[in-house]
Scaffold this motif. Structure first.
Motif, PDB file in Angstrom:
ATOM      1  N   PHE A   1      -5.668  -1.366  -7.692  1.00 37.07           N
ATOM      2  CA  PHE A   1      -4.323  -1.367  -7.086  1.00 37.07           C
ATOM      3  C   PHE A   1      -3.812  -2.794  -7.027  1.00 37.07           C
ATOM      4  O   PHE A   1      -4.551  -3.726  -6.695  1.00 37.07           O
ATOM      5  CB  PHE A   1      -4.374  -0.775  -5.678  1.00 37.07           C
TER       6      PHE A   1
ATOM      7  N   THR B   1     -10.443   1.581  -6.710  1.00 33.58           N
ATOM      8  CA  THR B   1     -10.398   0.790  -5.482  1.00 33.58           C
ATOM      9  C   THR B   1      -9.878  -0.629  -5.701  1.00 33.58           C
ATOM     10  O   THR B   1      -9.053  -1.112  -4.927  1.00 33.58           O
ATOM     11  CB  THR B   1     -11.800   0.736  -4.839  1.00 33.58           C
TER      12      THR B   1
ATOM     13  N   ILE C   1      -5.252  -3.135  -0.348  1.00 36.48           N
ATOM     14  CA  ILE C   1      -5.334  -1.904   0.420  1.00 36.48           C
ATOM     15  C   ILE C   1      -6.270  -2.104   1.601  1.00 36.48           C
ATOM     16  O   ILE C   1      -7.451  -2.408   1.409  1.00 36.48           O
ATOM     17  CB  ILE C   1      -5.851  -0.738  -0.460  1.00 36.48           C
TER      18      ILE C   1
ATOM     19  N   ALA D   1     -10.252  -1.523   1.726  1.00 38.17           N
ATOM     20  CA  ALA D   1     -10.864  -1.583   0.386  1.00 38.17           C
ATOM     21  C   ALA D   1     -11.967  -2.627   0.356  1.00 38.17           C
ATOM     22  O   ALA D   1     -11.905  -3.623   1.041  1.00 38.17           O
ATOM     23  CB  ALA D   1      -9.806  -1.947  -0.641  1.00 38.17           C
TER      24      ALA D   1
ATOM     25  N   ALA E   1      -2.763   5.505  -2.326  1.00 37.42           N
ATOM     26  CA  ALA E   1      -3.780   4.454  -2.395  1.00 37.42           C
ATOM     27  C   ALA E   1      -4.644   4.458  -1.136  1.00 37.42           C
ATOM     28  O   ALA E   1      -5.869   4.331  -1.213  1.00 37.42           O
ATOM     29  CB  ALA E   1      -3.121   3.091  -2.586  1.00 37.42           C
ATOM     30  N   LEU E   2      -4.002   4.601   0.014  1.00 37.84           N
ATOM     31  CA  LEU E   2      -4.750   4.650   1.275  1.00 37.84           C
ATOM     32  C   LEU E   2      -5.688   5.856   1.311  1.00 37.84           C
ATOM     33  O   LEU E   2      -6.829   5.752   1.762  1.00 37.84           O
ATOM     34  CB  LEU E   2      -3.787   4.681   2.464  1.00 37.84           C
TER      35      LEU E   2
ATOM     36  N   PRO F   1       0.818  -1.216   0.000  1.00 37.94           N
ATOM     37  CA  PRO F   1       0.000   0.000   0.000  1.00 37.94           C
ATOM     38  C   PRO F   1       0.850   1.264   0.000  1.00 37.94           C
ATOM     39  O   PRO F   1       1.914   1.300   0.614  1.00 37.94           O
ATOM     40  CB  PRO F   1      -0.796  -0.119   1.312  1.00 37.94           C
TER      41      PRO F   1
END
Length: 200
Positions: free
Chosen positions: A193, A190, A197, A200, A108-109, A104
């Motif tokens: 990635f 979402t 994550i 997610a 992305a977070l 992550p």
């Protein structure tokens, strides 16, 4: 002795001449038994390939400083970006290495978790980015601006404002802000990635 030495030199010259001729033929595009295949397109980097597997378009972008009016100044560096476009004309851009990271990233977070950020006057996307500890600023004055655009761009509006985090991850600042408000621009990242994550 002299005769065997001369013979060895002749054989070496013959072999070398054959190798040189073969190399020359290959360089000219022919081999002994037919033409050499045409060179193929450079293969994509692993990050760009992941981008395109997810439905995005990989593109090299460079940073630009944009002042007031139509001023645009290219800055140093370049980065592979992944651009997702939707039928409604909206799009979102994310660094290809951010999308393809195997762990992550902060970008992305931020996208998945939609953290709260303080509201403040000025550009809402930049204010949100700063409020969650990123930066989209190219200077310290309200008229300073910038973003990532195609090489040799001359239109300041084509430089996409992006939010960069302390780990170097980058995501479209407006895409991030809209997603916080429940609006998907370009595509929902979402599940795109590579990394799992949390949240997610």
């Amino acid at each position: 002795m002299k005769r065997s030495h001369a013979l060895a030199v002749s054989v070496l010259a013959l072999v070398s001449g054959t190798a040189v001729a073969a190399n020359a033929a290959n360089a000219a595009g022919t081999a002994h038994d037919g033409p050499v295949a045409a060179p193929t397109r450079h293969s994509l980097s692993a990050d760009a390939a992941w981008c395109e597997q997810q439905g995005g378009k990989a593109e090299t972008r460079v940073p630009y400083y944009t002042g007031t009016g139509n001023k645009i100044t290219p800055l140093g560096g370049a980065r592979e970006m992944c651009i997702f476009a939707a039928g409604d004309g909206s799009q979102i851009m994310i660094a290809a290495d951010t999308l393809a990271a195997d762990k992550p990233t902060l970008a992305a977070l931020a996208y998945v978790r939609k953290p709260d950020g303080p509201s403040s006057p000025g550009n809402p996307s930049i204010a949100y980015c700063q409020g969650i500890n990123g930066t989209a600023m190219f200077g310290n004055k309200p008229t300073d601006g910038g973003g990532w655009g195609p090489k040799n761009e001359t239109d300041p509006s084509k430089a996409t404002s992006s939010c960069m985090f302390a780990d170097g991850s980058v995501i479209d600042a407006w895409g991030l802000k809209y997603h916080k408000g429940g609006v998907i621009r370009g595509a929902d990242l979402t599940k795109k990635f590579r990394a799992a994550i949390p949240g997610a």
